[in-house]
Scaffold this motif. Structure first.
Motif, mmCIF file in Angstrom:
data_model
loop_
_atom_site.group_PDB
_atom_site.id
_atom_site.type_symbol
_atom_site.label_atom_id
_atom_site.label_comp_id
_atom_site.label_asym_id
_atom_site.label_seq_id
_atom_site.Cartn_x
_atom_site.Cartn_y
_atom_site.Cartn_z
ATOM 1 N N GLY A 121 0.811 -1.207 0.000
ATOM 2 C CA GLY A 121 0.000 0.000 0.000
ATOM 3 C C GLY A 121 0.842 1.253 0.000
ATOM 4 O O GLY A 121 2.073 1.191 -0.070
ATOM 5 N N ASN A 122 0.194 2.388 0.084
ATOM 6 C CA ASN A 122 0.905 3.655 0.192
ATOM 7 C C ASN A 122 0.014 4.693 0.856
ATOM 8 O O ASN A 122 -1.213 4.684 0.678
ATOM 9 C CB ASN A 122 1.358 4.160 -1.181
ATOM 10 C CG ASN A 122 0.200 4.407 -2.128
ATOM 11 O OD1 ASN A 122 -0.321 3.474 -2.743
ATOM 12 N ND2 ASN A 122 -0.220 5.654 -2.253
ATOM 13 N N LEU A 123 0.621 5.555 1.649
ATOM 14 C CA LEU A 123 -0.126 6.607 2.317
ATOM 15 C C LEU A 123 -0.325 7.786 1.378
ATOM 16 O O LEU A 123 0.512 8.072 0.516
ATOM 17 C CB LEU A 123 0.597 7.074 3.578
ATOM 18 C CG LEU A 123 0.619 6.117 4.769
ATOM 19 C CD1 LEU A 123 1.300 6.776 5.965
ATOM 20 C CD2 LEU A 123 -0.796 5.672 5.148
ATOM 21 N N GLY A 124 -1.452 8.479 1.552
ATOM 22 C CA GLY A 124 -1.730 9.670 0.772
ATOM 23 C C GLY A 124 -1.841 10.875 1.683
ATOM 24 O O GLY A 124 -1.647 10.780 2.901
ATOM 25 N N ALA A 125 -2.177 12.000 1.105
ATOM 26 C CA ALA A 125 -2.346 13.223 1.880
ATOM 27 C C ALA A 125 -3.669 13.190 2.636
ATOM 28 O O ALA A 125 -4.561 12.383 2.343
ATOM 29 C CB ALA A 125 -2.311 14.428 0.943
#
Length: 247
Positions: A121-125
């Protein structure tokens, strides 16, 4: 954890958490302390504290542990916890909202980012996925509270907006503003709920296949293992066939 993918999937996650009672009690204690510190230490006068205490009781947390957490806040010697929300994406394009209570923002941010990136996964703003969820109140009851019709009628009379029932239990959804009023109205009919809290309800669901589902649950397990992470919400849908394959 509370992804929203029908109760069977929630129970899959609950089974994993039941093996981590000590860690679960630690998180419950933290929420109780924060709730008591933010308002009065009297659960009858503090809706958030009452909800936290009820959630702790539903997990069979000892009364002494509950009172100790309240007393810690009342004495003024409790740690200063900050509420933080992280948003991002998990395997299969699933949207995730991760809620944390922390006394060290840098530590928590690093741990959450690492857990998400290492598990597909990846974190967003901030705001990157929350626009796809509704902020609502969620009241949880076990199946023993009554059949679907009884719970639906009680929830309707109390001012709730929606009810989802299954063999495992009932989820009653309210507006976030009316959560505690609905709890107050429904308790004389159904008894004390297992949980009552603000929640993130997805507007649309993402169907997740076997490969992505396994990695997604691994990600959520990793986040659950972090003491600072209180709740993980997701918009995933996993079929019964896939759940059976995952065991």
């Amino acid at each position: 954890m509370a992804g929203h993918s029908k109760y069977k999937n929630i129970m899959y996650r609950k089974g994993a958490q039941d093996k981590k009672r000590s860690a679960a009690f630690s998180k419950l204690s933290r929420e109780i302390t924060v709730a008591a510190k933010m308002g009065t230490p009297d659960p009858d006068m503090n809706p958030r504290l009452r909800a936290a205490v009820n959630a702790a009781k539903a997990q069979s947390m000892p009364k002494d542990n509950i009172q100790r957490a309240i007393d810690k806040a009342a004495r003024g010697d409790a740690e200063n916890y900050e509420e933080i929300r992280y948003e991002g994406f998990g395997p299969g394009g699933v949207s995730l909202i991760i809620e944390a209570l922390t006394d060290n923002r840098n530590r928590t941010a690093t741990n959450v980012r690492t857990a998400v990136s290492k598990n597909g996964g990846n974190l967003g703003a901030s705001g990157s996925v929350s626009h796809g969820f509704d902020r609502m109140g969620l009241i949880s009851y076990p199946a023993s509270a009554g059949d679907a019709e009884k719970v639906f009628e009680a929830a309707l009379d109390a001012g709730a907006e929606d009810v989802e029932s299954s063999d495992e239990g009932h989820e009653i959804w309210t507006s976030n503003e009316s959560l505690h009023e609905v709890v107050k109205a429904i308790t004389p009919v159904l008894g004390e709920p297992e949980g009552a809290k603000l929640a993130w309800r997805p507007q649309t669901m993402v169907d997740v296949g076997e490969d992505d589902a396994g990695l997604l649950f691994k990600l959520i397990d990793t986040l659950d293992d972090d003491d600072d992470v209180q709740q993980v919400w997701g918009n995933y849908e996993v079929s019964d066939a896939v759940m059976e394959k995952l065991g």
